[in-house]
Design a protein around this motif. Structure first.
Motif, PDB file in Angstrom:
ATOM      1  N   ALA A   1      -1.587   1.386  -4.929  1.00  0.00           N
ATOM      2  CA  ALA A   1      -2.474   1.565  -3.776  1.00  0.00           C
ATOM      3  C   ALA A   1      -1.713   2.144  -2.591  1.00  0.00           C
ATOM      4  N   ALA A   2      -0.499   1.659  -2.370  1.00  0.00           N
ATOM      5  CA  ALA A   2       0.321   2.203  -1.280  1.00  0.00           C
ATOM      6  C   ALA A   2       0.670   3.654  -1.556  1.00  0.00           C
ATOM      7  N   ALA A   3       0.943   3.981  -2.808  1.00  0.00           N
ATOM      8  CA  ALA A   3       1.254   5.355  -3.172  1.00  0.00           C
ATOM      9  C   ALA A   3       0.056   6.262  -2.937  1.00  0.00           C
ATOM     10  N   VAL A   4      -1.138   5.777  -3.272  1.00  0.00           N
ATOM     11  CA  VAL A   4      -2.358   6.561  -3.048  1.00  0.00           C
ATOM     12  C   VAL A   4      -2.547   6.799  -1.558  1.00  0.00           C
ATOM     13  N   LEU A   5      -2.324   5.783  -0.738  1.00  0.00           N
ATOM     14  CA  LEU A   5      -2.455   5.947   0.708  1.00  0.00           C
ATOM     15  C   LEU A   5      -1.443   6.941   1.260  1.00  0.00           C
ATOM     16  N   ILE A   6      -0.240   6.913   0.737  1.00  0.00           N
ATOM     17  CA  ILE A   6       0.785   7.857   1.188  1.00  0.00           C
ATOM     18  C   ILE A   6       0.384   9.278   0.829  1.00  0.00           C
TER      19      ILE A   6
END
Length: 97
Positions: free
Chosen positions: A31-36
């Motif tokens: 999820a953090a990777a998608v946000l980045i």
């Protein structure tokens, strides 16, 4: 064309947590990777979209003429407000009163 881009984005998103984990020495969630990735994509596309919008004839309004900004002098038959240096005349004065 869209499917090729989508496949590339999916590959980047899947590999990003591992790359960030190595860089940060701690695990990063998908999820953090998608946000980045989303922040990166928006950061690249929003300026381009804004430039296109302005280029298609949408312009910022022109500044007001200088006579509208300059302080007014008191006029006969008007109420003069020294604080704002504007006059209140005619129908608008009648409404005000």
């Amino acid at each position: 064309m869209v499917s090729i881009v989508a496949v590339g984005v999916v590959r980047v998103v899947k590999s990003l947590p591992m790359l960030l984990w190595r860089a940060a020495s701690r695990p990063i969630s998908v999820a953090a990777a998608v946000l980045i990735v989303l922040a990166f994509v928006l950061g690249l596309t929003l300026p381009v979209l804004a430039t296109r919008w302005v280029g298609e004839g949408h312009r910022m309004p022109a500044p007001p003429p200088q006579w509208a900004i300059d302080p007014a002098r008191p006029k006969e038959g008007c109420i003069y407000f020294a604080e704002t240096q504007h006059n209140l005349c005619g129908d608008f004065r009648q409404y005000w009163e």
